[in-house]
Structures are given as structure tokens and as C-alpha cells.
Design a protein around this motif. Sequence first.
Motif, PDB file in Angstrom:
ATOM      1  N   HIS A 281      -6.834   2.410  -5.988  1.00  0.00           N
ATOM      2  CA  HIS A 281      -7.610   2.320  -5.265  1.00  0.00           C
ATOM      3  C   HIS A 281      -8.190   3.893  -4.937  1.00  0.00           C
ATOM      4  CE1 HIS A 281      -8.875  -0.637  -2.266  1.00  0.00           C
ATOM      5  NE2 HIS A 281      -7.584  -1.366  -2.591  1.00  0.00           N
TER       6      HIS A 281
ATOM      7  N   MET B  41       2.661  11.486   5.097  1.00  0.00           N
ATOM      8  CA  MET B  41       1.769  12.826   5.709  1.00  0.00           C
ATOM      9  C   MET B  41       2.449  13.951   5.902  1.00  0.00           C
ATOM     10  SD  MET B  41      -0.759  10.181   7.652  1.00  0.00           S
ATOM     11  CE  MET B  41      -1.996  11.317   7.882  1.00  0.00           C
TER      12      MET B  41
ATOM     13  N   HIS C 249     -11.427  -3.428   3.137  1.00  0.00           N
ATOM     14  CA  HIS C 249     -10.244  -3.236   4.209  1.00  0.00           C
ATOM     15  C   HIS C 249     -10.788  -2.573   5.351  1.00  0.00           C
ATOM     16  CE1 HIS C 249      -6.551  -1.252   5.753  1.00  0.00           C
ATOM     17  NE2 HIS C 249      -7.227  -0.026   5.727  1.00  0.00           N
TER      18      HIS C 249
ATOM     19  N   ARG D 178       1.357  12.095  13.209  1.00  0.00           N
ATOM     20  CA  ARG D 178       0.481  10.997  13.717  1.00  0.00           C
ATOM     21  C   ARG D 178       0.496  11.207  15.351  1.00  0.00           C
ATOM     22  NH1 ARG D 178       1.608   6.376  14.223  1.00  0.00           N
ATOM     23  NH2 ARG D 178      -0.333   5.762  13.421  1.00  0.00           N
TER      24      ARG D 178
ATOM     25  N   ILE E 166      -8.938   5.810  11.841  1.00  0.00           N
ATOM     26  CA  ILE E 166      -8.168   4.768  10.807  1.00  0.00           C
ATOM     27  C   ILE E 166      -9.183   3.610  10.893  1.00  0.00           C
ATOM     28  CG2 ILE E 166      -5.893   5.649  10.698  1.00  0.00           C
ATOM     29  CD1 ILE E 166      -5.057   3.872  12.988  1.00  0.00           C
TER      30      ILE E 166
ATOM     31  N   SER F   2      -6.489   0.263  10.092  1.00  0.00           N
ATOM     32  CA  SER F   2      -5.246   0.126  10.180  1.00  0.00           C
ATOM     33  C   SER F   2      -4.868  -0.129  11.708  1.00  0.00           C
ATOM     34  CB  SER F   2      -4.673   1.658   9.684  1.00  0.00           C
ATOM     35  OG  SER F   2      -3.388   1.247   9.237  1.00  0.00           O
TER      36      SER F   2
ATOM     37  N   TYR G 265       3.720   6.532   6.979  1.00  0.00           N
ATOM     38  CA  TYR G 265       2.736   7.539   7.343  1.00  0.00           C
ATOM     39  C   TYR G 265       3.550   8.826   7.823  1.00  0.00           C
ATOM     40  CZ  TYR G 265      -0.592   3.767   6.009  1.00  0.00           C
ATOM     41  OH  TYR G 265      -1.330   2.942   5.176  1.00  0.00           O
TER      42      TYR G 265
ATOM     43  N   LYS H 209       0.388   4.273   0.133  1.00  0.00           N
ATOM     44  CA  LYS H 209       0.065   5.444   0.889  1.00  0.00           C
ATOM     45  C   LYS H 209       0.781   5.469   2.217  1.00  0.00           C
ATOM     46  CE  LYS H 209      -4.208   3.709   0.926  1.00  0.00           C
ATOM     47  NZ  LYS H 209      -3.986   2.322   0.498  1.00  0.00           N
TER      48      LYS H 209
ATOM     49  N   GLY I 169       0.936  -2.006   4.253  1.00  0.00           N
ATOM     50  CA  GLY I 169       1.582  -0.682   4.196  1.00  0.00           C
ATOM     51  C   GLY I 169       2.373  -0.518   5.365  1.00  0.00           C
ATOM     52  N   ARG I 170       1.861  -0.509   6.359  1.00  0.00           N
ATOM     53  CA  ARG I 170       2.461  -0.106   7.578  1.00  0.00           C
ATOM     54  C   ARG I 170       3.393  -1.243   7.968  1.00  0.00           C
ATOM     55  NH1 ARG I 170       0.491   3.154  11.633  1.00  0.00           N
ATOM     56  NH2 ARG I 170      -1.679   2.888  10.779  1.00  0.00           N
TER      57      ARG I 170
ATOM     58  N   GLY J  34      -5.413  -4.076   3.910  1.00  0.00           N
ATOM     59  CA  GLY J  34      -4.067  -3.976   4.678  1.00  0.00           C
ATOM     60  C   GLY J  34      -4.530  -3.991   6.104  1.00  0.00           C
ATOM     61  N   GLY J  35      -3.626  -3.315   7.071  1.00  0.00           N
ATOM     62  CA  GLY J  35      -4.118  -2.860   8.507  1.00  0.00           C
ATOM     63  C   GLY J  35      -3.292  -3.880   9.328  1.00  0.00           C
TER      64      GLY J  35
ATOM     65  N   ALA K  85       0.911  -1.389  -0.094  1.00  0.00           N
ATOM     66  CA  ALA K  85       0.027  -0.031   0.027  1.00  0.00           C
ATOM     67  C   ALA K  85       0.926   1.311  -0.073  1.00  0.00           C
ATOM     68  CB  ALA K  85      -0.943  -0.182   1.205  1.00  0.00           C
TER      69      ALA K  85
ATOM     70  N   GLU L 275      -2.733  -6.218   1.406  1.00  0.00           N
ATOM     71  CA  GLU L 275      -2.233  -4.903   0.913  1.00  0.00           C
ATOM     72  C   GLU L 275      -1.668  -4.331   2.242  1.00  0.00           C
ATOM     73  OE1 GLU L 275      -6.021  -2.791  -0.025  1.00  0.00           O
ATOM     74  OE2 GLU L 275      -6.142  -3.573  -1.903  1.00  0.00           O
TER      75      GLU L 275
ATOM     76  N   TYR M 138      -3.749  11.140  15.824  1.00  0.00           N
ATOM     77  CA  TYR M 138      -4.115   9.857  16.271  1.00  0.00           C
ATOM     78  C   TYR M 138      -3.685   9.422  17.806  1.00  0.00           C
ATOM     79  CZ  TYR M 138      -3.895   9.037  11.173  1.00  0.00           C
ATOM     80  OH  TYR M 138      -3.766   9.323   9.833  1.00  0.00           O
TER      81      TYR M 138
ATOM     82  N   ASP N 164      -0.507  -1.121  -4.338  1.00  0.00           N
ATOM     83  CA  ASP N 164      -1.850  -0.408  -4.363  1.00  0.00           C
ATOM     84  C   ASP N 164      -1.721   1.071  -4.400  1.00  0.00           C
ATOM     85  OD1 ASP N 164      -3.474   1.266  -2.694  1.00  0.00           O
ATOM     86  OD2 ASP N 164      -3.500  -0.133  -1.109  1.00  0.00           O
TER      87      ASP N 164
HETATM   88  N1  LLP Z   1      -5.458  -0.952   1.502  1.00  0.00           N
HETATM   89  C1  LLP Z   1      -6.404   0.091   1.887  1.00  0.00           C
HETATM   90  C2  LLP Z   1      -7.694   0.161   1.065  1.00  0.00           C
HETATM   91  C3  LLP Z   1      -6.231   1.110   2.783  1.00  0.00           C
HETATM   92  O1  LLP Z   1      -6.967   2.104   2.991  1.00  0.00           O
HETATM   93  C4  LLP Z   1      -5.048   1.169   3.570  1.00  0.00           C
HETATM   94  C5  LLP Z   1      -4.996   1.961   4.338  1.00  0.00           C
HETATM   95  C6  LLP Z   1      -4.190  -0.070   3.439  1.00  0.00           C
HETATM   96  C7  LLP Z   1      -4.376  -0.753   2.344  1.00  0.00           C
HETATM   97  C8  LLP Z   1      -2.848   0.074   4.106  1.00  0.00           C
HETATM   98  O2  LLP Z   1      -3.049  -0.193   5.554  1.00  0.00           O
HETATM   99  P1  LLP Z   1      -1.886  -0.597   6.570  1.00  0.00           P
HETATM  100  O3  LLP Z   1      -1.397  -1.887   6.147  1.00  0.00           O
HETATM  101  O4  LLP Z   1      -0.767   0.361   6.339  1.00  0.00           O
HETATM  102  O5  LLP Z   1      -2.398  -0.338   7.859  1.00  0.00           O
HETATM  103  N2  LLP Z   1      -2.573   7.596   8.328  1.00  0.00           N
HETATM  104  C9  LLP Z   1      -3.011   6.408   9.408  1.00  0.00           C
HETATM  105  C10 LLP Z   1      -3.222   5.409   8.590  1.00  0.00           C
HETATM  106  C11 LLP Z   1      -4.221   5.397   7.306  1.00  0.00           C
HETATM  107  C12 LLP Z   1      -4.446   4.088   6.618  1.00  0.00           C
HETATM  108  C13 LLP Z   1      -5.326   4.399   5.417  1.00  0.00           C
HETATM  109  N3  LLP Z   1      -5.631   3.150   4.703  1.00  0.00           N
HETATM  110  C14 LLP Z   1      -1.754   6.276  10.180  1.00  0.00           C
HETATM  111  O6  LLP Z   1      -0.863   7.124  10.062  1.00  0.00           O
HETATM  112  O7  LLP Z   1      -2.052   5.527  11.055  1.00  0.00           O
END
Ligand code: LLP
Length: 436
Positions: A104, A389, A203, A325, A164, A206, A385, A62, A287-288, A243-244, A60, A285, A329, A81
Amino acid sequence: MHPDTYVKSETGHISVGGVLLRDLALRFGTPLYVIDYETVVDRMRQYGQALQGWGTPYYAGKAFCCRAMVELVKQEGLGLDVVSGGELVTALSAGMDPARILFHGNVKTREEIRLGLTAGVGHFVIDSLDELRRINDMAGESEGAAVVLLRLTPGIEAHTHEFIRTGHFDSKFGFAMAEGIATQALEQALALKNIRVEGFHAHIGSQILDDEPFLANAEALMQFSHDCWERLSYWPSIIDLGGGIGVRYSGQDNPPQPGELMNRLAGLVGEWTPPGQTRPRIIMEPGRSIVAEAGFTLYRVEALKKTPGGRTYVSVDGGMGDNIRPALYDASYTCDVDGKAARTPSYAVTVAGRYCESGDILVRDAYVQDPAVDDLLIVWDTGAYGYSMASTYNRVPRPAVVAVHEGQAQVWIEREDWQDVLRLDRPLEKQRDLTI
Ligand code: LLP
């Protein structure tokens, strides 16, 4: 907590990727984001192995996206993604195979859709009926079918920060698996000439630290698929579980292990597959969990101050502009003072950022090792992030991102300078004389 290659010397100096952090700060300045190459690659491989035979991890973007990062994604054979035209052009400029890109986002502008269609992205993830029709029309103009997944919301409340969380029914994302909304969206999508539905996505949020919400999500998607098979004779070839997966920001965090979790998820997807149908390919997916622990930020201590209440503020040369962050958060981090890391962290301090907001606190009530002005302070686990960000609030230029590996450092993103701050500004035009 720390990148895999973290080493602390007897004198309390820390190195990562075989490079002393002190040297990095001298060479590249502070604040500085640092990424440990080996840790990123290890996490990518863990997902690759965990999903082997079941499907594919799509990083991911982002969480942290730049050309070098995408090149690594490509090198390690993951998909990507993306959620914007900016991430998409980054991916394309890094030579990412468009077929391995998922597009996405709950808003994709016409311009972004055009870019995606022209590039030939593998999948669009559809978030609304308006978007579905728009992509159908635009794909028709270019005489091709767009391959899509439908984003669904399973009604799951994951135990994570409210900002989140995305799986609950009144989320802005996706089609709710309630009141027939998701089924109707599928029916409409199946009726469109230029749309090919390959499967479903959900999803749920996170920084999730237990397996259960992921299993519940997979179960909800498979139950829905099962219903679609019985009622519409439609069976998905892809199930995208989002993800998440959380990481260890502190010693108390105990996140899921990708290998174990994937086994359970794949088992569940298999159990729900009707006889005679092919088990859907799984997409995850992360990311983190790929990049958070690989990254950290180096700051220079600029001032110390004691308040009448007895709090000691350690003010550093960065803050909410490079890491929003904590303010957004209430996220907590651990930190160390380089060169003193061999000592017991016995000073309770609050690490304050440099931005003009009382809320610009990076780490609250942390025990650190006797910090002093000009010390190097390290905030761990900022790889996800953080840069992605970052802002130029207060017109403070954004730091550089440097990757370390086997004793070498490489700039992935250059530091901005005051010229960059001024780059887009134009002088006030002289008021035109409007009298006739
Ligand atoms: N897939 C989708 C559709 C998502 O919306 C996200 C995260 C991921 C995958 C990746 O999630 P991860 O594996 O990174 O948790 N800015 C916030 C987190 C926002 C997550 C948004 N979507 C933070 O800094 O905690």
C-alpha cells in the motif's frame, strides 16, 4: 478497554497474560509497552472466522509492526498490508509469504517498488497514474506482470477525526469515483502490458464505530464494479474494503462486531454480483481492531503537582514520544494505578508526559486511585499506533515492547538506550582551510 486476560487481585494488583504488571516493570523497566498475546490471537481468529468462505483478513502493519508480530500474522494465516520498504523488509525477515502481502501507500519509491517486485509481493495497491506507469515500466524490466488493485475514494465522510478520514473526494489517497477519474484510471491500467488489475480497494478512515460507513463503502465499490462490467466488460476478482473498525477506548464506545459486519458486507457484495460472474473475494485490512486492546503502556509516576487552578498533574516517565495520539488526535485513554486498582478511582488528575511541550498530556481529567510518586500507572489500549508512531523526541530512547502469555514474558522489541541515541551521530568535522 482491557486485554482479555486482565485480572485484578483483591489488593488491586493487576496481571495480564498471567504476569503481574509490577513484575514486568521491575524486570523490564518503564515506560514499557506490553502486548497480551492471547488478545491479539483472539482478534486475528475473529477476523479469520468472520471472513471464512468470503475472503481473507490482511493485518494492517502500520498499527504495529515488528518481526514477532508478523510471525504471529503468518502463524494465524492472515495476509499483511505493508506501506513502506521498512514494513516490507520486516515482513520478509519474519518469513511472511510474499504472495500474501499487499503493498500500500500513496508514495512508493523506485527502490521500494523494486524490492516489492523482486520479493514477489501478491498485490500492489495503486494510488496514482504516475505510480501505475512506474510499476508497469519496472515490472517490464523484470519481465513479469505486477498484480494490482486500484485504490478508489468513494466520497464517504466517515465520522472520525479529520486526520484519520480518507474516503472523501479531496483526500490525498486514491482515484475519486467522481468525474470519471476512477474509470479512466482503470482503462489506463487495463491497457498496460505489465499490469494485471485484480480489483478495487477503498479505505474510508479509522476508529469508525458504526456499520453504516462500511456498508456505504462496499456499496460504492460494488456500484462502481457494476458500471465497469457494463461499460468495459471488466469484473473484479477482489474487493478490498480496507480497515478502520473502531475499538473501545472508553465504556461509551460500541464498535462493530467483525462477524456481524462481515456477514452484512459479504451479503452486499453477493447481491451486486451479476449473474454468471464469480462473487469477488473480500479483503479486509484491520489494524487497530487487532492490536489496540491487546496493548497497554506502563509508566512510573515521577512527580505530582497541584496548580493554582486546582488541577493535579501526575507526571510520568513517558509521554508523546511513545504515544503521540492524544496530542495529534485529541485521543482519550483510560488509566489505572497498579496496586491500588481495588480502590474507587476518586482523584481527578491529568496525566502529563515528560516531553517539553505543554501539549504532552497523556490523559486529561481522569479519575484514578490516589496516585503517588513511584506508583506504576497503566494506560490501556495503546497497542495500535503507539509504538508504530513513537519518536525519540527530546532524545528520549524508545521503550521496549514485551509480550505476555501464560505467565511468561517475551521481548518483542528491545528498549533503546543512550548508546542508540548516539549511534547515528557523527562529530563535527574540522572546518577545512579554504584559503589558497
Ligand atoms: N488500510 C489502509 C489503506 C489504511 O490506510 C489503514 C489505516 C488501515 C488499513 C488500517 O486501519 P485501522 O484498522 O487500523 O483503523 N495513526 C492514526 C490511524 C491512521 C490510520 C491510517 N490508515 C491513529 O492513531 O488513530
